[in-house]
Design a protein around this motif. Sequence first.
Motif, PDB file in Angstrom:
ATOM      1  N   GLY A 187       1.156  -1.267  -0.047  1.00 14.51           N
ATOM      2  CA  GLY A 187       0.289  -0.089  -0.295  1.00 14.51           C
ATOM      3  C   GLY A 187       0.822   1.027   0.296  1.00 14.51           C
ATOM      4  N   SER A 239      -4.468   1.321  -1.982  1.00 16.73           N
ATOM      5  CA  SER A 239      -5.202   1.742  -0.990  1.00 16.73           C
ATOM      6  C   SER A 239      -3.646   2.004  -0.382  1.00 16.73           C
ATOM      7  CB  SER A 239      -6.013   0.903  -0.198  1.00 16.73           C
ATOM      8  OG  SER A 239      -6.459   1.807   1.148  1.00 16.73           O
ATOM      9  N   SER A 240      -4.057   1.907   1.514  1.00 18.86           N
ATOM     10  CA  SER A 240      -2.879   1.682   2.412  1.00 18.86           C
ATOM     11  C   SER A 240      -2.594   0.777   3.274  1.00 18.86           C
ATOM     12  CB  SER A 240      -3.213   2.827   3.680  1.00 18.86           C
ATOM     13  OG  SER A 240      -4.903   2.399   4.245  1.00 18.86           O
ATOM     14  N   LEU A 257      -1.394   5.358  -6.573  1.00 22.09           N
ATOM     15  CA  LEU A 257      -1.656   6.051  -4.729  1.00 22.09           C
ATOM     16  C   LEU A 257      -0.835   7.621  -4.183  1.00 22.09           C
ATOM     17  CD1 LEU A 257       0.129   2.111  -3.672  1.00 22.09           C
ATOM     18  CD2 LEU A 257      -2.328   3.344  -4.208  1.00 22.09           C
TER      19      LEU A 257
END
Length: 231
Positions: free
Chosen positions: A108, A192-193, A227
């Motif tokens: 991520g 994502s994270s 990202l």
Amino acid sequence: MLTRRLFAAAGAAATLSACVKPAVAPPPPEPEKPDWPPLPAFYGAITDEPFPVPAVPEGVVPPELWRQTVANPFPGDKPGTIVINPSAGLLYLVESSESALRYGAGTGAAAFAWSGNARLQFGRKWPVWKPPAAMIARRPELEPYSVANGGMQPGPDNPLGARALYLFQNGVDTLYRIHGACEPKYLGKAVSSGCIRLLDQDVIDLYERAPHGATVRVLHAEMPAELLGVY
């Protein structure tokens, strides 16, 4: 004028036509399944943990991301060293100058925001998740799981999964983690994270093998465009 015979014939034809199904478009073909060998048995369900770990489904994780012994691409690192390549979505545990155990990893934004050497300070089984303040600032709905509120308790919904390895640098927590709970479809991808996410089957295995105090090298990697702004 309709005769009895014509009426009967017309009625029979109507009955037959009513029994014929109307023409419909054929259903679209199912997507072709990858021609991969069966998953190794160690990706089956794990039932002797405090929480169940489901089996990894067939046909989702490509063989190159399966846990496997490979030629060591980092022969200068001593056995026990962990090397993470965020760009490739791979984690290596050095076994010898010749071989390493390689795991597929999901990455991520946090996996690209930090690089360098760290120390595997400690690990936790079924850890409590305490999102950092910066993450809560971006996502206020996580406030109930803050450090002040005791974090999210272990379980199937906990984003750290079955195990977490905590990395420190010069005695300070980097907030960088190697942990489980990677959904199989995201293995090897930047989504994502998060830090470095392994399948729960793999993080359980790594937890048992990685020596306390091991050096962890995180290779530098450029943040993917998708990202940017997440971390």
